[in-house]
Design a protein around this motif. Structure first.
Motif, mmCIF file in Angstrom:
data_model
loop_
_atom_site.group_PDB
_atom_site.id
_atom_site.type_symbol
_atom_site.label_atom_id
_atom_site.label_comp_id
_atom_site.label_asym_id
_atom_site.label_seq_id
_atom_site.Cartn_x
_atom_site.Cartn_y
_atom_site.Cartn_z
ATOM 1 N N LEU A 174 1.304 -1.054 -0.171
ATOM 2 C CA LEU A 174 -0.024 -0.065 0.133
ATOM 3 C C LEU A 174 0.931 1.146 0.211
ATOM 4 C CD1 LEU A 174 -3.079 -0.473 2.389
ATOM 5 C CD2 LEU A 174 -2.735 -0.602 0.017
ATOM 6 N N SER A 175 2.062 0.811 -0.173
ATOM 7 C CA SER A 175 2.821 2.167 0.070
ATOM 8 C C SER A 175 3.143 3.480 -1.100
ATOM 9 C CB SER A 175 4.717 1.758 0.123
ATOM 10 O OG SER A 175 4.397 1.408 0.912
ATOM 11 N N VAL A 187 1.052 -4.961 5.528
ATOM 12 C CA VAL A 187 0.508 -4.713 5.052
ATOM 13 C C VAL A 187 0.210 -3.149 5.697
ATOM 14 C CG1 VAL A 187 -1.163 -3.757 3.867
ATOM 15 C CG2 VAL A 187 0.117 -5.268 2.970
ATOM 16 N N PHE A 188 -1.068 -3.217 6.506
ATOM 17 C CA PHE A 188 -0.372 -2.111 7.465
ATOM 18 C C PHE A 188 0.774 -1.494 8.209
ATOM 19 C CE2 PHE A 188 -4.760 -3.633 8.118
ATOM 20 C CZ PHE A 188 -5.270 -2.341 7.500
ATOM 21 N N GLY A 227 3.797 -1.612 6.945
ATOM 22 C CA GLY A 227 4.624 -1.098 5.491
ATOM 23 C C GLY A 227 3.336 0.271 5.118
ATOM 24 N N ALA A 228 2.612 0.750 5.196
ATOM 25 C CA ALA A 228 1.775 1.743 4.686
ATOM 26 C C ALA A 228 2.107 2.740 5.578
ATOM 27 C CB ALA A 228 0.592 1.305 4.479
ATOM 28 N N SER A 229 2.135 2.674 6.989
ATOM 29 C CA SER A 229 2.719 3.530 7.941
ATOM 30 C C SER A 229 4.291 3.672 7.921
ATOM 31 C CB SER A 229 2.604 2.606 9.611
ATOM 32 O OG SER A 229 3.403 3.574 10.287
ATOM 33 N N ALA A 230 5.007 2.964 7.067
ATOM 34 C CA ALA A 230 6.266 3.436 7.363
ATOM 35 C C ALA A 230 6.325 4.904 5.860
ATOM 36 C CB ALA A 230 7.008 2.264 7.203
ATOM 37 N N THR A 238 9.167 3.180 -3.462
ATOM 38 C CA THR A 238 7.888 2.520 -3.150
ATOM 39 C C THR A 238 7.813 1.985 -4.756
ATOM 40 O OG1 THR A 238 6.728 3.995 -2.121
ATOM 41 C CG2 THR A 238 5.223 1.509 -3.191
ATOM 42 N N PHE A 239 8.133 2.707 -5.834
ATOM 43 C CA PHE A 239 8.419 1.970 -7.101
ATOM 44 C C PHE A 239 9.474 1.355 -7.382
ATOM 45 C CE2 PHE A 239 5.904 5.457 -8.630
ATOM 46 C CZ PHE A 239 4.628 5.331 -8.418
#
Length: 395
Positions: A50-51, A99-100, A102-105, A374-375
């Motif tokens: 989700l980044s 996923v959460f 990674g999204a947080s970072a 992220t890419f």
């Protein structure tokens, strides 16, 4: 004030990235604990799933939302991920919780980098050094827990206990994350607490209110559509963004090689295992180079990308031929971290410092560039998974 802010931004960077790094360091253990050893690539993939989305949301829709609200939201994401991974009943539930994490970072990184535009440009060194420390601290915590719990064998109960200890004992740091922003850091510039919408009007000569509005809302340009502004900023940062993406792509493939670089029969499987040890070496290199911008700056960042590509090729060849002595692998992994960290801190220093990037667009330029991280990670994870499922499957 500078020392206080340096400490606060350092702590903010450390805690923002700490859960992410623990997932990366424990990727092999997480997969093994559910009997999914060959799906380690999915752990890395979940960590960045989700980044791009959260970074895009922040850059496109949340730039006028107060920073405090965004840091609180990020703390909530962090806690959901930490507790979820600790108590995950299955591998697939664990991936959702990762996923959460990674999204947080990713979200916290973009928010903090945009926040840094309000400080002297060299303060990026405090944040980046903190993110580097997160790597070292996360790897050390994982290795320490592994030694205490006795992980390293194939007992899935022991591996699950290791994961629980690592993630639950990290969760109190989230409180320090919020303390750092709200009580330690003192912002040198005023940020409007409530976003306002400007009406389109022609500025009048000598109209002081127009000047004041531009100072309070540097990211708003009433003469330019949002799409045109984003496209213009993308062209401004494209070279930097592509280099940052490339460095991350190459280093994530090199890191993935550490999981397959030698069979377990060739090294001590006890405390720590080789993969965790090499991960620590990588993070040590990142910490040193991300702390270096106050001593020297590198403008020709493409050189770092080229050197990292050579690194990646060396690790890929060694996975297949096993020609490098195990004793020099730690040094090579430190070198991977040094190049990656140097690219990160120097690129964001230039974005915060160089007059090429207008002050009113600086936060958007930073957000666009950070999106390319992220890419690069997604690309590296995809290439690594493809290679380890095909050409390097049996190596």
């Amino acid at each position: 004030m500078d020392i206080r802010n340096w400490i606060g931004l350092f702590v903010l960077g450390t805690i923002n990235n700490l859960p992410y790094v623990i997932v990366t360091s424990a990727a092999s253990t997480i997969a093994d604990s559910f009997g999914k050893k060959n799906l380690i690539g999915l752990v890395f993939g979940a960590n960045v799933a989700l980044s791009a989305i959260v970074k895009t949301i922040n850059g496109a829709f949340l730039l006028n939302v107060p920073y405090g609200a965004r840091f609180i939201a990020n703390a909530v994401l962090m806690l959901i991920g930490l507790f979820g991974v600790a108590y995950a009943p299955s591998f697939w539930f664990s991936l959702v919780c990762i996923v959460f994490v990674g999204a947080s970072a990713a979200f916290g990184e973009n928010v903090a980098l945009g926040y840094l535009r309000l400080f002297p440009s060299k303060m990026v060194n405090a944040w980046s050094s903190g993110t580097g420390m997160a790597g070292v601290l996360g790897s050390l915590l994982y290795i320490t827990f592994g030694c205490v719990v006795g992980a390293g064998g194939d007992n899935q109960d022991k591996l699950r206990h290791l994961i629980q200890y690592a993630f639950l004992l990290t969760s109190p740091a989230v409180a320090l994350y919020l303390v750092s922003y709200f009580f330690i850091i003192k912002c040198p510039k005023t940020v409007p607490a409530v976003p306002q919408v400007q009406e389109e009007k022609e500025p009048m000569l000598g109209d002081s209110s127009t000047i004041q509005d531009e100072e309070e809302f540097p990211s708003v340009d009433v003469k330019e559509s949002s799409f045109r502004r984003i496209f213009r900023c993308l062209k401004l940062v494209l070279w930097m963004a592509l280099n940052l993406s490339a460095v991350y792509l190459f280093e994530y493939i090199a890191q993935g090689c550490a999981a397959k670089v030698r069979p377990k029969s060739e090294y001590n499987v006890g405390c720590p295992e080789l993969y965790a040890g090499l991960s620590l070496c990588y993070q040590a290199g990142v910490f040193v180079s991300r702390s270096s911008v106050q001593m020297f700056q590198i403008r020709k960042v493409h050189i770092l990308s080229i050197l990292q590509f050579i690194n990646m090729m060396l690790w890929l060849i060694d996975v297949h031929y096993k020609f490098l002595p195990v004793s020099i692998l730690p040094s090579l992994m430190i070198y991977v971290g040094l190049l990656g960290g140097a690219s990160y801190v120097n690129i964001f220093y230039l974005l915060l410092h160089d007059d090429k990037y207008p002050d009113k667009d600086r936060e958007l330029c930073i957000n666009i560039t950070a999106l390319f991280i992220t890419f690069g990670i997604i690309g590296g994870t995809a290439v690594e998974t493809l290679l380890f499922s095909t050409a390097l499957k049996n190596d």
